[in-house]
Design an enzyme around this catalytic site. Structure first.
Site, PDB file in Angstrom:
ATOM      1  CE1 TYR A 141      -3.089  -2.940   0.178  1.00 26.68           C
ATOM      2  CE2 TYR A 141      -4.046  -1.977   2.123  1.00 26.68           C
ATOM      3  CZ  TYR A 141      -4.058  -2.934   1.133  1.00 26.68           C
ATOM      4  OH  TYR A 141      -5.048  -3.882   1.116  1.00 26.68           O
ATOM      5  CE  LYS A 189       1.714 -18.286  -1.288  1.00 21.71           C
ATOM      6  NZ  LYS A 189       0.928 -19.510  -1.099  1.00 21.71           N
ATOM      7  CG  ASP A 221      -1.712 -20.410   0.794  1.00 16.96           C
ATOM      8  OD1 ASP A 221      -1.034 -20.234   1.824  1.00 16.96           O
ATOM      9  OD2 ASP A 221      -1.253 -20.961  -0.229  1.00 16.96           O
ATOM     10  CG  ASP A 245      -7.368  -4.432   3.746  1.00 16.35           C
ATOM     11  OD1 ASP A 245      -8.409  -4.424   4.423  1.00 16.35           O
ATOM     12  OD2 ASP A 245      -7.173  -3.685   2.777  1.00 16.35           O
ATOM     13  CG  ASP A 249     -12.692  -6.591   5.372  1.00 15.35           C
ATOM     14  OD1 ASP A 249     -12.382  -6.016   6.435  1.00 15.35           O
ATOM     15  OD2 ASP A 249     -13.238  -6.009   4.414  1.00 15.35           O
TER      16      ASP A 249
END
Ligand code: NAD
Length: 366
Positions: A141, A189, A221, A245, A249
Site C-alpha cells: 500500500y 507467504k 492461504d 486487510d 475482513d
C-alpha cells in the site's frame, strides 16, 4: 482527567455511528472526573466538499494535538472519477501516515446472542476470540515504485519491508498476546515471497524475547482456510498490511456483520480508533446502520489510550447485554428479535453502560 478527542465523522454512515459512540463516552463524565473534550473536523468526501481536499490542514493539526482520534469512515461514489491522491480514501491514508500508527488492532469475537447471524455453524464459533495485529504503514500500500506505464497498459506496486518495520509490529503482537492466551500466529507467504522470508526470520528472533508466548508460522492461504474451518485455534494473528486487510475482513463474517467490528491503530504519536466498516453508502441516511463497531472502538480507546480498563470492560459488557436482550439493528435482523434504529441502539448501550458504571461506583463508595 480532561481527554482531548479529535472527532472525524467522515462520510456516509460515519457521522451516524460516530455520534452514538461519542454519546456513550459522555456517559462516563457522570460517574468520574473524566471529561472528553471533542473537537469535530471534516475528512474524506465531506472535507473535499467543504475545503477541496480530503485532509485539510486544520483537521490534521487538530488530530496531532489530540490525545486520540476517533474516525467514522470515508468514501463516496461521487468522487470515484478523481485521481487516487484526491479521493476521500487518500485523506485517511494521509492521516494514518501523519499519525504514524503502524499497528492496526482488530478484535474478532463471536457473540453467542447473534451466533445465528454467522455463516459458520454454532459449534465452530465456540470460544472464538481473535486479535488481528496488522502492519499498517508498509508493504504494497505504501512502498515505491508504484504506478502505471506503457500508457496505462501495465501497472505495478512494490512489496517492501524493512527489519525495523517488522520488529516493531511483532513486539506489539507479543505484548498483546501476554494480555490474552499467549499465542501468536504469524502469517506470511515465505514459500514464495522474499519479504515474507524476512518477516518469518525477524518474527522468530523477536519471539526469543517472549519465551512465555507460543509462536506458530502459517502461510496466508492456509490461514484463510483455518479461519473458516477452525477459528477458535487463533489467539493473536500477526501479519503484514495486505494479508491483514483481507484476512480480517474475512474473519469479520464470523461475527455476523461488518458493523460489529472495532479497530485501533497504535504505535504512532496519536492513536486512531475507528470501526472496521466503510461509509456504506447503500444504507447511509436511513438510520439503520449498526453503531456497535464504533461503540466497541470507543471501548478500545478507553482501554488503550485512557487507561480505563474497568470502564472498557463495562462498555463491552453493555454491548453484549443489549444483544442478549434480543435487540439488534437491521443488519442482524431475524425472526423473534427486536430491530431498533442506529440511535435507539446507541441509547440502549448508553443505558446499560450507565447501569454498570452506577453499580461499580456505588460498590467502591461502600
Ligand atoms: P462498506 O464497509 O462500506 O460496506 C460493505 C457492506 O456492509 C454494505 O452492504 C454495507 O451496507 C454493510 N455495512 C457496513 N457497515 C455497516 C454497519 N455499520 N451497519 C450495517 N451494515 C453495514 O464497504 P464498501 O461498500 O466496500 O465501501 C463503501 C465505501 O467505503 C467505499 O468508498 C470504500 O472506499 C469506503 N471504505 C472506507 C473505509 C474506511 O473509512 N476505513 C473502509 C472500507 C471501505
Amino acid at each position: 482527567m480532561r481527554f482531548q478527542l479529535a472527532i472525524l465523522p467522515g462520510d456516509g454512515i460515519g457521522p451516524e455511528v460516530v455520534s452514538e459512540a461519542v454519546r456513550v463516552l459522555r456517559v462516563l463524565s457522570h460517574f468520574s472526573d473524566c471529561e472528553f473534550i471533542c473537537n469535530e473536523r471534516p475528512i474524506g468526501g465531506a472535507a473535499i466538499r467543504a475545503h477541496g481536499t480530503p485532509l485539510p490542514e486544520h483537521t490534521l493539526q487538530a488530530c496531532l494535538k489530540s490525545d486520540a482520534v476517533f474516525l467514522g469512515a470515508v468514501g463516496a461514489a461521487e468522487f470515484d472519477h478523481l485521481p487516487t491522491q484526491q479521493k476521500p480514501e487518500a485523506g485517511l491514508l494521509g492521516l494514518r501516515t501523519a499519525l504514524g500508527g503502524f499497528a492496526n488492532l482488530r478484535p474478532v469475537a463471536s457473540f453467542p446472542a447473534i451466533a445465528d447471524c454467522s455463516p459458520l455453524q454454532r459449534s465452530r464459533l465456540k470460544g472464538v476470540d481473535v486479535l488481528f495485529v496488522r502492519e499498517l504503514l508498509g508493504g504494497l500500500y505504501f512502498a515505491q515504485p508504484r504506478g502505471f506505464d506503457h500508457e496505462g497498459d501495465s501497472a505495478f506496486n512494490t512489496m517492501r519491508y524493512s527489519r525495523h518495520e517488522i520488529e516493531r509490529v511483532a513486539r506489539i503482537a507479543f505484548e498483546q498476546a501476554r494480555t490474552r492466551r499467549r499465542k501468536v500466529t504469524s502469517v506470511d507467504k515465505a514459500n514464495v515471497l522474499e519479504t515474507s522470508q524476512l518477516w518469518r526470520r525477524t518474527v522468530t528472533r523477536i519471539a526469543e524475547d517472549y519465551p512465555d508466548v507460543k509462536l506458530e508460522h502459517m502461510y496466508v492461504d492456509a490461514c484463510a482456510m483455518h479461519l473458516i474451518s477452525d477459528p477458535a485455534r487463533f489467539d493473536v494473528v500477526l501479519t503484514e498490511n495486505l494479508f491483514g486487510d483481507i484476512l480480517s475482513d474475512e474473519a469479520s463474517a464470523i461475527t455476523g456483520s461488518l458493523g460489529m467490528l472495532a479497530s485501533a491503530t497504535i504505535g504512532g504519536s496519536v492513536d486512531l480508533y475507528e470501526p472496521v466498516h466503510g461509509s456504506a453508502p447503500d444504507i447511509a441516511g436511513q438510520g439503520i446502520a449498526n453503531p456497535l463497531g464504533a461503540i466497541a472502538s470507543a471501548a478500545m480507546l478507553l482501554r488503550l489510550s485512557a487507561g480505563m480498563h474497568h470502564e472498557a470492560n463495562d462498555l463491552e459488557a453493555a454491548i453484549n447485554q443489549v444483544l442478549e436482550e434480543g435487540y439488534c439493528t437491521h443488519d442482524l435482523a431475524r425472526p423473534g428479535k427486536h430491530v431498533v434504529s442506529t440511535s435507539e441502539m446507541g441509547e440502549l448501550v448508553q443505558q446499560r453502560f450507565a447501569e454498570m458504571l452506577d453499580r461499580r461506583f456505588a460498590y467502591h463508595a461502600v
